[in-house]
Design a protein around this motif. Structure first.
Motif, PDB file in Angstrom:
ATOM      1  N   LEU A  44       0.834  -1.204   0.000  1.00 28.20           N
ATOM      2  CA  LEU A  44       0.000   0.000   0.000  1.00 28.20           C
ATOM      3  C   LEU A  44       0.867   1.252   0.000  1.00 28.20           C
ATOM      4  O   LEU A  44       0.593   2.218  -0.738  1.00 28.20           O
ATOM      5  CB  LEU A  44      -0.916  -0.005   1.218  1.00 28.20           C
ATOM      6  N   LEU A  45       1.922   1.254   0.786  1.00 28.46           N
ATOM      7  CA  LEU A  45       2.825   2.406   0.832  1.00 28.46           C
ATOM      8  C   LEU A  45       3.595   2.560  -0.477  1.00 28.46           C
ATOM      9  O   LEU A  45       3.852   3.678  -0.933  1.00 28.46           O
ATOM     10  CB  LEU A  45       3.788   2.269   2.008  1.00 28.46           C
ATOM     11  N   MET A  46       3.939   1.444  -1.106  1.00 26.62           N
ATOM     12  CA  MET A  46       4.582   1.511  -2.422  1.00 26.62           C
ATOM     13  C   MET A  46       3.630   2.116  -3.449  1.00 26.62           C
ATOM     14  O   MET A  46       4.048   2.875  -4.330  1.00 26.62           O
ATOM     15  CB  MET A  46       5.012   0.111  -2.857  1.00 26.62           C
ATOM     16  N   TYR A  47       2.352   1.775  -3.328  1.00 28.72           N
ATOM     17  CA  TYR A  47       1.342   2.369  -4.208  1.00 28.72           C
ATOM     18  C   TYR A  47       1.320   3.893  -4.042  1.00 28.72           C
ATOM     19  O   TYR A  47       1.238   4.638  -5.026  1.00 28.72           O
ATOM     20  CB  TYR A  47      -0.024   1.765  -3.887  1.00 28.72           C
ATOM     21  N   LEU A  48       1.410   4.355  -2.803  1.00 33.74           N
ATOM     22  CA  LEU A  48       1.406   5.796  -2.546  1.00 33.74           C
ATOM     23  C   LEU A  48       2.646   6.468  -3.127  1.00 33.74           C
ATOM     24  O   LEU A  48       2.583   7.611  -3.584  1.00 33.74           O
ATOM     25  CB  LEU A  48       1.317   6.066  -1.046  1.00 33.74           C
ATOM     26  N   VAL A  49       3.771   5.769  -3.116  1.00 29.26           N
ATOM     27  CA  VAL A  49       5.002   6.314  -3.706  1.00 29.26           C
ATOM     28  C   VAL A  49       4.811   6.563  -5.193  1.00 29.26           C
ATOM     29  O   VAL A  49       5.246   7.584  -5.742  1.00 29.26           O
ATOM     30  CB  VAL A  49       6.189   5.352  -3.474  1.00 29.26           C
ATOM     31  N   LEU A  50       4.140   5.650  -5.874  1.00 24.43           N
ATOM     32  CA  LEU A  50       3.979   5.744  -7.321  1.00 24.43           C
ATOM     33  C   LEU A  50       2.789   6.595  -7.742  1.00 24.43           C
ATOM     34  O   LEU A  50       2.853   7.326  -8.737  1.00 24.43           O
ATOM     35  CB  LEU A  50       3.825   4.342  -7.924  1.00 24.43           C
ATOM     36  N   VAL A  51       1.697   6.501  -6.999  1.00 25.62           N
ATOM     37  CA  VAL A  51       0.425   7.079  -7.455  1.00 25.62           C
ATOM     38  C   VAL A  51       0.013   8.314  -6.664  1.00 25.62           C
ATOM     39  O   VAL A  51      -0.710   9.171  -7.167  1.00 25.62           O
ATOM     40  CB  VAL A  51      -0.695   6.006  -7.390  1.00 25.62           C
ATOM     41  N   VAL A  96      -4.945 -15.080   7.712  1.00 26.59           N
ATOM     42  CA  VAL A  96      -4.061 -15.325   6.569  1.00 26.59           C
ATOM     43  C   VAL A  96      -4.794 -15.094   5.259  1.00 26.59           C
ATOM     44  O   VAL A  96      -4.265 -14.468   4.323  1.00 26.59           O
ATOM     45  CB  VAL A  96      -3.505 -16.769   6.630  1.00 26.59           C
ATOM     46  N   LEU A  97      -6.029 -15.575   5.184  1.00 21.01           N
ATOM     47  CA  LEU A  97      -6.811 -15.409   3.953  1.00 21.01           C
ATOM     48  C   LEU A  97      -7.079 -13.937   3.665  1.00 21.01           C
ATOM     49  O   LEU A  97      -6.899 -13.476   2.523  1.00 21.01           O
ATOM     50  CB  LEU A  97      -8.134 -16.174   4.074  1.00 21.01           C
ATOM     51  N   VAL A  98      -7.507 -13.195   4.673  1.00 23.62           N
ATOM     52  CA  VAL A  98      -7.810 -11.771   4.485  1.00 23.62           C
ATOM     53  C   VAL A  98      -6.557 -11.014   4.047  1.00 23.62           C
ATOM     54  O   VAL A  98      -6.605 -10.175   3.139  1.00 23.62           O
ATOM     55  CB  VAL A  98      -8.391 -11.173   5.780  1.00 23.62           C
ATOM     56  N   SER A  99      -5.418 -11.295   4.673  1.00 18.00           N
ATOM     57  CA  SER A  99      -4.173 -10.627   4.316  1.00 18.00           C
ATOM     58  C   SER A  99      -3.751 -10.967   2.887  1.00 18.00           C
ATOM     59  O   SER A  99      -3.294 -10.103   2.135  1.00 18.00           O
ATOM     60  CB  SER A  99      -3.068 -11.013   5.295  1.00 18.00           C
ATOM     61  N   THR A 100      -3.920 -12.236   2.522  1.00 18.49           N
ATOM     62  CA  THR A 100      -3.560 -12.655   1.160  1.00 18.49           C
ATOM     63  C   THR A 100      -4.441 -11.971   0.127  1.00 18.49           C
ATOM     64  O   THR A 100      -3.960 -11.514  -0.920  1.00 18.49           O
ATOM     65  CB  THR A 100      -3.681 -14.182   1.018  1.00 18.49           C
ATOM     66  N   LEU A 101      -5.741 -11.884   0.411  1.00 14.67           N
ATOM     67  CA  LEU A 101      -6.660 -11.198  -0.501  1.00 14.67           C
ATOM     68  C   LEU A 101      -6.318  -9.709  -0.603  1.00 14.67           C
ATOM     69  O   LEU A 101      -6.419  -9.110  -1.683  1.00 14.67           O
ATOM     70  CB  LEU A 101      -8.100 -11.379  -0.025  1.00 14.67           C
ATOM     71  N   ALA A 102      -5.909  -9.109   0.521  1.00 20.63           N
ATOM     72  CA  ALA A 102      -5.520  -7.699   0.505  1.00 20.63           C
ATOM     73  C   ALA A 102      -4.297  -7.484  -0.380  1.00 20.63           C
ATOM     74  O   ALA A 102      -4.231  -6.524  -1.154  1.00 20.63           O
ATOM     75  CB  ALA A 102      -5.239  -7.215   1.926  1.00 20.63           C
ATOM     76  N   ILE A 103      -3.326  -8.400  -0.287  1.00 25.58           N
ATOM     77  CA  ILE A 103      -2.132  -8.309  -1.134  1.00 25.58           C
ATOM     78  C   ILE A 103      -2.515  -8.406  -2.612  1.00 25.58           C
ATOM     79  O   ILE A 103      -2.044  -7.626  -3.444  1.00 25.58           O
ATOM     80  CB  ILE A 103      -1.132  -9.416  -0.756  1.00 25.58           C
ATOM     81  N   ALA A 104      -3.389  -9.338  -2.934  1.00 27.55           N
ATOM     82  CA  ALA A 104      -3.818  -9.510  -4.320  1.00 27.55           C
ATOM     83  C   ALA A 104      -4.543  -8.269  -4.830  1.00 27.55           C
ATOM     84  O   ALA A 104      -4.321  -7.819  -5.964  1.00 27.55           O
ATOM     85  CB  ALA A 104      -4.718 -10.738  -4.437  1.00 27.55           C
ATOM     86  N   ALA A 105      -5.413  -7.698  -3.990  1.00 27.51           N
ATOM     87  CA  ALA A 105      -6.179  -6.521  -4.393  1.00 27.51           C
ATOM     88  C   ALA A 105      -5.259  -5.329  -4.634  1.00 27.51           C
ATOM     89  O   ALA A 105      -5.408  -4.602  -5.632  1.00 27.51           O
ATOM     90  CB  ALA A 105      -7.220  -6.185  -3.319  1.00 27.51           C
ATOM     91  N   ILE A 106      -4.311  -5.114  -3.736  1.00 23.92           N
ATOM     92  CA  ILE A 106      -3.391  -3.981  -3.887  1.00 23.92           C
ATOM     93  C   ILE A 106      -2.538  -4.151  -5.137  1.00 23.92           C
ATOM     94  O   ILE A 106      -2.279  -3.189  -5.869  1.00 23.92           O
ATOM     95  CB  ILE A 106      -2.514  -3.830  -2.632  1.00 23.92           C
ATOM     96  N   CYS A 107      -2.123  -5.377  -5.407  1.00 22.88           N
ATOM     97  CA  CYS A 107      -1.302  -5.639  -6.597  1.00 22.88           C
ATOM     98  C   CYS A 107      -2.052  -5.316  -7.887  1.00 22.88           C
ATOM     99  O   CYS A 107      -1.449  -4.863  -8.863  1.00 22.88           O
ATOM    100  CB  CYS A 107      -0.831  -7.088  -6.613  1.00 22.88           C
ATOM    101  N   THR A 108      -3.371  -5.555  -7.907  1.00 24.01           N
ATOM    102  CA  THR A 108      -4.150  -5.246  -9.109  1.00 24.01           C
ATOM    103  C   THR A 108      -4.168  -3.743  -9.383  1.00 24.01           C
ATOM    104  O   THR A 108      -4.262  -3.322 -10.540  1.00 24.01           O
ATOM    105  CB  THR A 108      -5.594  -5.759  -8.987  1.00 24.01           C
TER     106      THR A 108
END
Length: 318
Positions: A44-51, A96-108
């Motif tokens: 999420l923080l990397m997203y803020l760096v770029l966007v 674990v599932l919620v965190s994994t889904l969050a990672i996938a969503a942020i990556c999209t």
């Protein structure tokens, strides 16, 4: 503080800090779950760096947030209690599932921002259009995620069609030695913004195809939608045209029909036209239609060989 800056502060600072605090002080069920949710926050923080649009606070804010996050992760890891080992399996799996889904969503969302940093082909290369200073790109790149000008391609309205030539434009603001774009928090006076008054130079040799002058500066963040480009200069450089817009009143030094050479002064950066804060807008287009001069085919470009995208920084020496 204007409404836009307030929204940016909430979305780009307030919410990330709240998530970092949650990760730090709310116990995780397992080390694996802590790792996954910490990784999601880092993305999420990397997203803020770029966007993120860093008009205020400064561009280095997301890096500071990363440092705070790192400290928080260490604290959270050290605070893991043995009783968590007895946490029910369903709780562990859910986290674990919620965190994994969050990672996938942020990556999209992150992937288009990464792709948008790759220069397309062909590219028009321009010379530096600005005088000395330190600068930050607030909009630019090959994706609507990091370049707001792409909206003129996605919106089928008369206004969007008339401005189609700006679809791959770049917007540039100034930075002081502390990384700020202005004195204070989005001051109303345009003159208190770092880039205001910076010399604007011809990025190519050619002739002046069109000028607009006599448009007053707007108080920040009000925009003049009746004069979209404000005071501006459109140059004809061989088989393409270059627009430099939002210049200061009474700063233009050229008129239509003048010949110009690379590096020649055209005016100074102001806050005229459809702009929420002083910046230089520059775009390249293929032709100049008689009815709507800025509706030509948009072209991607580089400045001195560099494809500028949102949150790029560069310096121009004296």
């Amino acid at each position: 503080m204007n409404e836009l800056v307030g929204e940016l502060l909430f979305l780009q600072v307030g919410l990330p800090l709240a998530v970092i605090a949650m990760n730090t002080f709310v116990p995780s069920s397992t080390k694996t779950a802590l790792f996954l949710r910490s990784a999601a926050i880092l993305l999420l923080l990397m997203y803020l760096v770029l966007v993120g649009v860093w008009l205020f606070p400064p561009w280095w804010t997301p890096y500071l947030l990363m440092a705070v996050h790192a400290v928080g992760v260490v604290y959270a890891y050290q605070s893991l209690e043995r009783k968590n080992e007895g946490t029910r399996r369903i709780v562990k799996r859910t986290e674990v599932l919620v965190s994994t889904l969050a990672i996938a969503a942020i990556c999209t969302f992150l992937w288009p921002a990464i792709q948008g940093r790759s220069p397309p082909s062909p590219l028009i290369d321009l010379s530096m259009p600005l005088g000395p200073g330190n600068f930050l790109v607030t909009s630019g790149g090959n994706s609507k995620t990091i370049n707001a000008h792409f909206l003129t391609l996605t919106r089928d309205t008369e206004l969007a069609r008339s401005l189609r030539g700006q679809s791959y434009a770049v917007d540039i603001v100034g930075l002081d030695r502390f990384g700020r774009t202005a004195e204070g928090i989005s001051p109303v006076a345009p003159q208190r913004h770092v880039i205001y008054g910076t010399e604007v130079k011809a990025p190519c040799s050619g002739s002046v195809a069109l000028t607009r002058s006599g448009v007053p500066d707007m108080p920040v963040p009000k925009m003049d939608r009746d004069n979209m480009t404000g005071n501006s200069v459109l140059l004809a450089c061989g088989d393409f045209y270059v627009l430099l817009a939002h210049l200061a009143p009474r700063s233009l030094t050229v008129t239509e029909g003048d010949s110009v050479t690379v590096g020649q002064t055209l005016g100074r950066v102001g806050n005229s036209g459809n702009t929420a804060a002083p910046h230089l807008h520059i775009h390249v287009q293929r032709e100049m239609p008689a009815k709507n001069p800025l509706s030509g085919t948009p072209l991607f470009f580089t400045i001195e060989g560099r494809f500028l995208v949102r949150n790029d920084r560069f310096a121009v020496e004296r």
